[in-house]
Design a protein around this motif. Structure first.
Motif, PDB file in Angstrom:
ATOM      1  N   ALA A 190       0.836  -1.207   0.000  1.00 29.97           N
ATOM      2  CA  ALA A 190       0.000   0.000   0.000  1.00 29.97           C
ATOM      3  C   ALA A 190       0.868   1.253   0.000  1.00 29.97           C
ATOM      4  O   ALA A 190       2.053   1.214   0.302  1.00 29.97           O
ATOM      5  N   VAL A 191       0.218   2.362  -0.334  1.00 25.81           N
ATOM      6  CA  VAL A 191       0.847   3.680  -0.246  1.00 25.81           C
ATOM      7  C   VAL A 191       0.220   4.404   0.940  1.00 25.81           C
ATOM      8  O   VAL A 191      -1.003   4.479   1.043  1.00 25.81           O
ATOM      9  N   GLY A 192       1.056   4.913   1.816  1.00 25.24           N
ATOM     10  CA  GLY A 192       0.577   5.683   2.956  1.00 25.24           C
ATOM     11  C   GLY A 192       1.201   7.060   2.965  1.00 25.24           C
ATOM     12  O   GLY A 192       2.385   7.209   2.644  1.00 25.24           O
ATOM     13  N   ARG A 249       4.929   1.828   0.064  1.00 27.14           N
ATOM     14  CA  ARG A 249       5.496   3.165  -0.133  1.00 27.14           C
ATOM     15  C   ARG A 249       4.966   4.090   0.954  1.00 27.14           C
ATOM     16  O   ARG A 249       3.754   4.307   1.056  1.00 27.14           O
ATOM     17  N   GLY A 250       5.876   4.649   1.753  1.00 22.79           N
ATOM     18  CA  GLY A 250       5.498   5.534   2.841  1.00 22.79           C
ATOM     19  C   GLY A 250       6.044   6.930   2.632  1.00 22.79           C
ATOM     20  O   GLY A 250       7.228   7.099   2.328  1.00 22.79           O
ATOM     21  N   ILE A 251       5.185   7.915   2.801  1.00 16.83           N
ATOM     22  CA  ILE A 251       5.543   9.318   2.575  1.00 16.83           C
ATOM     23  C   ILE A 251       5.149  10.127   3.799  1.00 16.83           C
ATOM     24  O   ILE A 251       4.030   9.996   4.302  1.00 16.83           O
ATOM     25  N   PHE A 290      12.255  -3.526   2.291  1.00 13.77           N
ATOM     26  CA  PHE A 290      12.010  -3.695   0.863  1.00 13.77           C
ATOM     27  C   PHE A 290      10.854  -2.844   0.361  1.00 13.77           C
ATOM     28  O   PHE A 290      10.158  -3.202  -0.571  1.00 13.77           O
ATOM     29  N   GLY A 291      10.701  -1.678   0.998  1.00 16.24           N
ATOM     30  CA  GLY A 291       9.722  -0.693   0.564  1.00 16.24           C
ATOM     31  C   GLY A 291      10.433   0.544   0.046  1.00 16.24           C
ATOM     32  O   GLY A 291      11.634   0.528  -0.219  1.00 16.24           O
ATOM     33  N   GLU A 292       9.667   1.607  -0.053  1.00 16.42           N
ATOM     34  CA  GLU A 292      10.216   2.887  -0.493  1.00 16.42           C
ATOM     35  C   GLU A 292       9.704   3.965   0.443  1.00 16.42           C
ATOM     36  O   GLU A 292       8.503   4.034   0.719  1.00 16.42           O
ATOM     37  N   GLY A 293      10.608   4.800   0.945  1.00 15.22           N
ATOM     38  CA  GLY A 293      10.225   5.851   1.875  1.00 15.22           C
ATOM     39  C   GLY A 293      10.688   7.205   1.402  1.00 15.22           C
ATOM     40  O   GLY A 293      11.761   7.339   0.808  1.00 15.22           O
ATOM     41  N   ALA A 294       9.847   8.224   1.659  1.00 20.54           N
ATOM     42  CA  ALA A 294      10.193   9.604   1.310  1.00 20.54           C
ATOM     43  C   ALA A 294       9.780  10.510   2.459  1.00 20.54           C
ATOM     44  O   ALA A 294       8.652  10.437   2.945  1.00 20.54           O
ATOM     45  N   LEU A 295      10.701  11.361   2.878  1.00 18.42           N
ATOM     46  CA  LEU A 295      10.465  12.293   3.971  1.00 18.42           C
ATOM     47  C   LEU A 295      10.866  13.680   3.511  1.00 18.42           C
ATOM     48  O   LEU A 295      11.966  13.864   2.985  1.00 18.42           O
ATOM     49  N   THR A 296       9.972  14.651   3.707  1.00 19.70           N
ATOM     50  CA  THR A 296      10.281  16.042   3.420  1.00 19.70           C
ATOM     51  C   THR A 296      10.031  16.871   4.673  1.00 19.70           C
ATOM     52  O   THR A 296       8.966  16.767   5.281  1.00 19.70           O
TER      53      THR A 296
END
Length: 173
Positions: free
Chosen positions: A12-14, A48-50, A79-85
């Motif tokens: 999922a995308v969160g 995918r976590g944002i 084994f996911g993808e993370g983005a932090l701003t």
């Protein structure tokens, strides 16, 4: 038991947005009598976590109950993808122990236009930050008064698959 906040899990995308002065997210909840507890905030665990911390918002990931190096944040976990701003004056992420960017999944952290990222660390060892631990990890720090402060150790491109992208160029602006 583990007290964790996972954003983006199991395909999922969160998305979590913490926006505006006075807005706070405190990732705590730890039994001080249970040394096995774990405090963590993970962006991207098999998904995918944002997370966006904007316009004066505050997020805190506190140290645990005295066990060495508990309480951490991972951007690009299992084994996911993370983005932090973190963007804007007085927008703050305060981590009291460890930050992993690209642990087992790709992680990207951007600190922009006065945003502040601090990994404080707890004595005696201080904090740890890993960029490209076992997967590609990117950290970009840009703009007036933007900062990434670390009281402890920094490792860039640690593992076999670790990456070195975006550092030190953005960090030196």
């Amino acid at each position: 038991s583990d007290y964790q906040m996972v954003v983006g899990s199991n395909g999922a995308v969160g998305v979590v947005d913490v926006i505006g002065a006075g807005s706070q997210l405190l990732v705590n909840g730890r039994d001080p009598n249970n040394a096995g507890d774990l405090v963590s905030l993970e962006l991207g665990r098999w998904g995918r976590g944002i997370m966006n911390i904007l316009n004066g918002a505050y997020v805190s990931v506190p140290y645990g109950s005295g066990e060495v190096q508990t309480g951490y944040m991972t951007v690009g976990g299992a084994f996911g993808e993370g983005a932090l701003t973190i963007e804007g004056a007085d927008s703050i992420l305060h981590i009291e122990c460890m930050l992993e960017i690209g642990r087992d999944g790709q992680g990207t952290v951007r600190v922009l236009n006065g945003g502040q990222l601090g990994v404080i660390g707890i004595p005696p060892d201080g904090g740890y930050s890993f960029i490209g631990m076992r997967a590609p990890g990117d950290a970009y720090i840009s703009g007036l008064d933007s900062s990434f402060s670390l009281a402890g150790q920094l490792s860039v491109g640690q593992g076999d698959r670790g990456g070195y992208r975006g550092i030190p160029y953005a960090a030196l602006r």
